[in-house]
Motif scaffolding. Sequence first.
Motif, PDB file in Angstrom:
ATOM      1  N   GLY A 146      -3.129   8.771   2.042  1.00  0.00           N
ATOM      2  CA  GLY A 146      -1.738   8.440   2.392  1.00  0.00           C
ATOM      3  C   GLY A 146      -1.253   9.326   3.528  1.00  0.00           C
ATOM      4  N   ILE A 147      -1.543  10.642   3.424  1.00  0.00           N
ATOM      5  CA  ILE A 147      -1.158  11.585   4.489  1.00  0.00           C
ATOM      6  C   ILE A 147      -1.852  11.189   5.797  1.00  0.00           C
ATOM      7  N   HIS A 148      -3.165  10.909   5.685  1.00  0.00           N
ATOM      8  CA  HIS A 148      -3.966  10.536   6.858  1.00  0.00           C
ATOM      9  C   HIS A 148      -3.396   9.283   7.538  1.00  0.00           C
ATOM     10  N   MET A 149      -3.113   8.253   6.728  1.00  0.00           N
ATOM     11  CA  MET A 149      -2.590   6.993   7.292  1.00  0.00           C
ATOM     12  C   MET A 149      -1.216   7.223   7.926  1.00  0.00           C
ATOM     13  N   GLY A 150      -0.425   8.067   7.262  1.00  0.00           N
ATOM     14  CA  GLY A 150       0.907   8.366   7.784  1.00  0.00           C
ATOM     15  C   GLY A 150       0.816   9.029   9.138  1.00  0.00           C
ATOM     16  N   ILE A 151      -0.048  10.036   9.244  1.00  0.00           N
ATOM     17  CA  ILE A 151      -0.191  10.776  10.516  1.00  0.00           C
ATOM     18  C   ILE A 151      -0.725   9.870  11.621  1.00  0.00           C
ATOM     19  N   MET A 152      -1.666   9.007  11.255  1.00  0.00           N
ATOM     20  CA  MET A 152      -2.317   8.161  12.264  1.00  0.00           C
ATOM     21  C   MET A 152      -1.430   7.014  12.733  1.00  0.00           C
ATOM     22  N   HIS A 153      -0.674   6.431  11.813  1.00  0.00           N
ATOM     23  CA  HIS A 153       0.009   5.180  12.156  1.00  0.00           C
ATOM     24  C   HIS A 153       1.536   5.266  12.166  1.00  0.00           C
ATOM     25  N   LEU A 154       2.089   6.334  11.580  1.00  0.00           N
ATOM     26  CA  LEU A 154       3.552   6.430  11.555  1.00  0.00           C
ATOM     27  C   LEU A 154       4.031   7.577  12.460  1.00  0.00           C
ATOM     28  N   ASP A 155       3.289   7.817  13.558  1.00  0.00           N
ATOM     29  CA  ASP A 155       3.595   8.960  14.418  1.00  0.00           C
ATOM     30  C   ASP A 155       5.002   8.896  15.011  1.00  0.00           C
ATOM     31  N   THR A 156       5.475   7.692  15.368  1.00  0.00           N
ATOM     32  CA  THR A 156       6.810   7.560  15.968  1.00  0.00           C
ATOM     33  C   THR A 156       7.879   8.017  14.972  1.00  0.00           C
TER      34      THR A 156
END
Lengths: 120, 290
Positions: free
Chosen positions: A22-32
């Motif tokens: 979840g952290i990984h996906m957040g960092i990769m795809h929710l950067d904005t």
Amino acid sequence: MREPTLWILHILAGIIILIFLGIHMGIMHLDTILTSLGVGYKNPLSWSSVLIRNKALFFTITYILLLGAALYHGFYGLRNILFELSLGKSAQKAVNWLLFFVGLFLFIYGGYAAIAAYVI
Amino acid sequence: MADQKEQETSVFTEEVIKEVIFRVHRFSPDDGKPPRMQDYKVPVKRGMTVLDGLHYIRDNLDSTLSYRFSCRMAICGSCGMFINNLPRLACKTQILELEADTIEVKPLPNYEVIKDLVPDLSDFFEKHRSVMPYLIREEEEEKIDPPTNEFLQTPDELERFLQFAYCTKCGLCLAGCPTVATDKVFLGPMALAQAFRYNSDTRDQGFEKRLELLCVPEGPWRCHFAGSCSEVCPKGVDPALGVQLLKGQIVFTKLGLKKPHKIAPLATEKPEAKRRPGIPEAPPRTVKKE
């Protein structure tokens, strides 16, 4: 009495994967969204961003934990599938040891990569 | 009133509504022929079950057909069969409700076949026996002098396992289980749900003994929670739920988070029952007491 312990670890590994992935996906795809909140990295896929994460102890630890959890979760699942082929006791033992050593090798290899990226 | 009478006569009509083809699995270990499907034409009347259809075939068309049945009312669990690709009780399956012109009847999958539609359930009952499906008491005094009084249990305590006590051991759950299909040694939903049923009974003290039997590779850990067993269960037992609750019971015990349940005490006095006014006496015994 080993089976319940293995199953509990399987569930715990699943929870760890859920959190760290979840952290990984957040960092990769929710950067904005994350950068507007003052956390995260701009352009997370850029080389400099990858280097910054590799040099952060938090990420090194989470990479190793995620690697261990994913390997255990996956190999336990594979063990279940193989056991369902009505294996005999000796074949079950062989599967256990084979998966243990393959998992251990991959964990050491992946762990080395994470630590090397942090240290070098 | 007239409408009601008309409805009643139509329900009990003997009129043949349609003719269906029963495609029945035939196999005999004695004739040396491979298993095959054989067709029979069966006239269907309202209210006929698949079991009635098989009776019709046996009585009128082919007396060599073998199948297992007993109560004809979904209580004994004897007539489990694979009907139109689902494990069902033949006595509980209405032919007209299948809405098909051809009804395929095969023996339950995941079992050896003895003859025609008769599965070999000995392995199924062996798995059941292996989880000690009975009340285990540890009181030494009770072993020497078995109690004649009842154990006291509250309705709430009964409610914890009652659903699982409705299991008729029909074997449909194992026929529907995808894990049993590949893993013949997996204990299966029935035995595991029954282990939970007895573990949860306050009259029972055998949890530790059952724990040893259940903590094996072929125990509840093999269940993927596909839920097919609950889907096909004709009594609404929901064995898949029982298996998950059993996993929880074992895990919480292992983590030291589960307190042992309260043990139902033995009633010290036999409760005195008084006949309510207006209730007649029972008729005299037909067989005399010795």
